[in-house]
Scaffold this motif. Structure first.
Motif, PDB file in Angstrom:
ATOM      1  N   GLY A   1      -1.916   8.297   3.002  1.00  0.00           N
ATOM      2  CA  GLY A   1      -1.003   9.225   2.333  1.00  0.00           C
ATOM      3  C   GLY A   1       0.391   8.649   2.181  1.00  0.00           C
ATOM      4  O   GLY A   1       0.573   7.444   1.977  1.00  0.00           O
ATOM      5  N   LEU A   2       1.371   9.521   2.337  1.00  0.00           N
ATOM      6  CA  LEU A   2       2.772   9.132   2.174  1.00  0.00           C
ATOM      7  C   LEU A   2       3.190   8.057   3.190  1.00  0.00           C
ATOM      8  O   LEU A   2       3.982   7.163   2.886  1.00  0.00           O
ATOM      9  CB  LEU A   2       3.646  10.383   2.318  1.00  0.00           C
ATOM     10  N   TRP A   3       2.623   8.151   4.407  1.00  0.00           N
ATOM     11  CA  TRP A   3       2.960   7.155   5.451  1.00  0.00           C
ATOM     12  C   TRP A   3       2.596   5.751   4.997  1.00  0.00           C
ATOM     13  O   TRP A   3       3.362   4.808   5.215  1.00  0.00           O
ATOM     14  CB  TRP A   3       2.234   7.487   6.758  1.00  0.00           C
ATOM     15  N   ALA A   4       1.406   5.607   4.391  1.00  0.00           N
ATOM     16  CA  ALA A   4       0.947   4.281   3.945  1.00  0.00           C
ATOM     17  C   ALA A   4       1.883   3.733   2.866  1.00  0.00           C
ATOM     18  O   ALA A   4       2.277   2.561   2.899  1.00  0.00           O
ATOM     19  CB  ALA A   4      -0.488   4.366   3.418  1.00  0.00           C
TER      20      ALA A   4
ATOM     21  N   CYS B   1       7.850  10.272   7.904  1.00  0.00           N
ATOM     22  CA  CYS B   1       7.351  10.844   6.650  1.00  0.00           C
ATOM     23  C   CYS B   1       6.865  12.276   6.822  1.00  0.00           C
ATOM     24  O   CYS B   1       6.172  12.801   5.951  1.00  0.00           O
ATOM     25  CB  CYS B   1       6.244   9.979   6.072  1.00  0.00           C
ATOM     26  N   VAL B   2       7.196  12.917   7.940  1.00  0.00           N
ATOM     27  CA  VAL B   2       6.858  14.335   8.109  1.00  0.00           C
ATOM     28  C   VAL B   2       7.689  15.135   7.132  1.00  0.00           C
ATOM     29  O   VAL B   2       8.917  15.035   7.127  1.00  0.00           O
ATOM     30  CB  VAL B   2       7.125  14.799   9.561  1.00  0.00           C
ATOM     31  N   LYS B   3       6.997  15.895   6.262  1.00  0.00           N
ATOM     32  CA  LYS B   3       7.729  16.621   5.219  1.00  0.00           C
ATOM     33  C   LYS B   3       7.845  18.105   5.546  1.00  0.00           C
ATOM     34  O   LYS B   3       8.864  18.733   5.280  1.00  0.00           O
ATOM     35  CB  LYS B   3       7.022  16.440   3.858  1.00  0.00           C
ATOM     36  N   ALA B   4       6.770  18.664   6.144  1.00  0.00           N
ATOM     37  CA  ALA B   4       6.732  20.104   6.378  1.00  0.00           C
ATOM     38  C   ALA B   4       7.770  20.506   7.429  1.00  0.00           C
ATOM     39  O   ALA B   4       7.959  19.823   8.427  1.00  0.00           O
ATOM     40  CB  ALA B   4       5.339  20.512   6.836  1.00  0.00           C
ATOM     41  N   ASP B   5       8.442  21.617   7.159  1.00  0.00           N
ATOM     42  CA  ASP B   5       9.494  22.104   8.056  1.00  0.00           C
ATOM     43  C   ASP B   5       8.940  22.557   9.403  1.00  0.00           C
ATOM     44  O   ASP B   5       9.635  22.527  10.413  1.00  0.00           O
ATOM     45  CB  ASP B   5      10.237  23.283   7.402  1.00  0.00           C
TER      46      ASP B   5
ATOM     47  N   ALA C   1      20.736  10.798   5.018  1.00  0.00           N
ATOM     48  CA  ALA C   1      20.805  10.478   3.575  1.00  0.00           C
ATOM     49  C   ALA C   1      20.422  11.629   2.628  1.00  0.00           C
ATOM     50  O   ALA C   1      21.172  11.884   1.685  1.00  0.00           O
ATOM     51  CB  ALA C   1      20.001   9.206   3.288  1.00  0.00           C
ATOM     52  N   PRO C   2      19.315  12.384   2.721  1.00  0.00           N
ATOM     53  CA  PRO C   2      18.209  12.164   3.631  1.00  0.00           C
ATOM     54  C   PRO C   2      17.151  11.283   2.974  1.00  0.00           C
ATOM     55  O   PRO C   2      17.000  11.267   1.758  1.00  0.00           O
ATOM     56  CB  PRO C   2      17.662  13.589   3.821  1.00  0.00           C
ATOM     57  N   GLY C   3      16.405  10.562   3.821  1.00  0.00           N
ATOM     58  CA  GLY C   3      15.323   9.723   3.333  1.00  0.00           C
ATOM     59  C   GLY C   3      14.184   9.719   4.324  1.00  0.00           C
ATOM     60  O   GLY C   3      14.290  10.309   5.401  1.00  0.00           O
ATOM     61  N   ILE C   4      13.070   9.043   3.950  1.00  0.00           N
ATOM     62  CA  ILE C   4      11.900   9.011   4.835  1.00  0.00           C
ATOM     63  C   ILE C   4      11.659   7.609   5.381  1.00  0.00           C
ATOM     64  O   ILE C   4      10.752   7.400   6.178  1.00  0.00           O
ATOM     65  CB  ILE C   4      10.627   9.543   4.129  1.00  0.00           C
ATOM     66  N   GLY C   5      12.470   6.636   4.946  1.00  0.00           N
ATOM     67  CA  GLY C   5      12.334   5.282   5.462  1.00  0.00           C
ATOM     68  C   GLY C   5      13.588   4.477   5.186  1.00  0.00           C
ATOM     69  O   GLY C   5      14.317   4.770   4.236  1.00  0.00           O
TER      70      GLY C   5
ATOM     71  N   THR D   1       1.759   1.895  -7.610  1.00  0.00           N
ATOM     72  CA  THR D   1       0.395   1.925  -7.079  1.00  0.00           C
ATOM     73  C   THR D   1       0.258   0.899  -5.965  1.00  0.00           C
ATOM     74  O   THR D   1       0.632  -0.260  -6.138  1.00  0.00           O
ATOM     75  CB  THR D   1      -0.611   1.641  -8.214  1.00  0.00           C
ATOM     76  N   ARG D   2      -0.253   1.372  -4.834  1.00  0.00           N
ATOM     77  CA  ARG D   2      -0.428   0.502  -3.664  1.00  0.00           C
ATOM     78  C   ARG D   2      -1.736   0.877  -2.964  1.00  0.00           C
ATOM     79  O   ARG D   2      -2.282   1.957  -3.219  1.00  0.00           O
ATOM     80  CB  ARG D   2       0.706   0.741  -2.643  1.00  0.00           C
ATOM     81  N   PRO D   3      -2.224   0.027  -2.029  1.00  0.00           N
ATOM     82  CA  PRO D   3      -3.390   0.415  -1.228  1.00  0.00           C
ATOM     83  C   PRO D   3      -3.168   1.784  -0.568  1.00  0.00           C
ATOM     84  O   PRO D   3      -2.079   2.080  -0.074  1.00  0.00           O
ATOM     85  CB  PRO D   3      -3.476  -0.691  -0.175  1.00  0.00           C
ATOM     86  N   ALA D   4      -4.228   2.620  -0.588  1.00  0.00           N
ATOM     87  CA  ALA D   4      -4.107   3.987  -0.089  1.00  0.00           C
ATOM     88  C   ALA D   4      -4.053   4.042   1.431  1.00  0.00           C
ATOM     89  O   ALA D   4      -3.451   4.948   2.004  1.00  0.00           O
ATOM     90  CB  ALA D   4      -5.274   4.822  -0.609  1.00  0.00           C
ATOM     91  N   GLU D   5      -4.723   3.072   2.092  1.00  0.00           N
ATOM     92  CA  GLU D   5      -4.742   3.051   3.557  1.00  0.00           C
ATOM     93  C   GLU D   5      -4.406   1.651   4.039  1.00  0.00           C
ATOM     94  O   GLU D   5      -4.880   0.669   3.472  1.00  0.00           O
ATOM     95  CB  GLU D   5      -6.128   3.431   4.079  1.00  0.00           C
ATOM     96  N   VAL D   6      -3.595   1.598   5.091  1.00  0.00           N
ATOM     97  CA  VAL D   6      -3.240   0.300   5.669  1.00  0.00           C
ATOM     98  C   VAL D   6      -3.289   0.378   7.197  1.00  0.00           C
ATOM     99  O   VAL D   6      -3.057   1.431   7.780  1.00  0.00           O
ATOM    100  CB  VAL D   6      -1.817  -0.161   5.248  1.00  0.00           C
ATOM    101  N   ASP D   7      -3.623  -0.761   7.779  1.00  0.00           N
ATOM    102  CA  ASP D   7      -3.549  -0.925   9.223  1.00  0.00           C
ATOM    103  C   ASP D   7      -2.243  -1.641   9.515  1.00  0.00           C
ATOM    104  O   ASP D   7      -2.016  -2.725   8.976  1.00  0.00           O
ATOM    105  CB  ASP D   7      -4.719  -1.811   9.689  1.00  0.00           C
TER     106      ASP D   7
END
Ligand code: ZN
Length: 172
Positions: A128-131, A62-66, A41-45, A105-111
């Motif tokens: 982070g971005l993953w959450a 959600c890995v962004k760094a090359d 697409a590109p997308g992360i999810g 705005t969403r919770p910063a950390e999730v299980d």
């Protein structure tokens, strides 16, 4: 193989998806195709309803760094089992709402708990971005889009832009 991505507004993006009860090869193939579609697409999810399948399946990376190796995740029946009180605001976008971005705005950390491609239960704490991404994708399984968090006026503006884009694409 790639799958076409459904664009907002579309009734299929507003529906609640069904849990996976039988992890078939068809579903594994769908997950693999969703990953290729997302990377392309590109997308992360990407969530299954975005390709027109109302099943509780999401994929993300959600890995962004090359210089970091990719980390494709396939999640069947993903669930947030705990969320932090601490919040985080990210500018979000969506492959079903191209070129439109807004702070959410969403919770910063999730299980998160899910069933992986091999049928094993997994559980992981994400931040982070993953959450943000995993919460955004799970929302899709409940018929919820990131623009549903915005004020009505802003949401209507984006929806009107999308209607126009879809008309233009239909004519092309
Ligand atoms: Zn999305």
């Amino acid at each position: 193989m790639k799958r076409p991505i459904i664009l907002h507004p579309d009734p299929r993006l507003k529906k609640t998806s069904d849990p996976v009860t039988d992890l078939s090869d068809d579903l594994r193939d769908l997950a693999d195709e969703m990953l290729s579609t997302m990377y392309d697409a590109p997308g992360i999810g990407l969530a299954a309803p975005q390709v027109g399948v109302l099943t509780r399946l999401i994929v993300l990376d959600c890995v962004k760094a090359d210089d970091e190796p990719p980390r494709p995740l396939i999640m069947f029946n993903p669930e947030i089992v705990a969320a932090s009180d601490t919040l985080n605001t990210y500018e979000e976008g969506c492959l079903s709402i191209p070129d439109q971005f807004a702070d959410v705005t969403r919770p910063a950390e999730v299980d998160v708990r899910w069933i992986d491609r091999d049928g094993n239960e997994q559980r992981e704490g994400m931040d982070g971005l993953w959450a943000t991404c995993v919460q955004h994708e799970i929302d899709h399984l409940d018929g919820k889009l990131f623009i549903d968090y915005l004020k009505p006026l802003k949401r209507q503006l984006i929806t009107r832009k999308m209607q126009k884009l879809k008309r233009e694409r239909a004519r092309a």
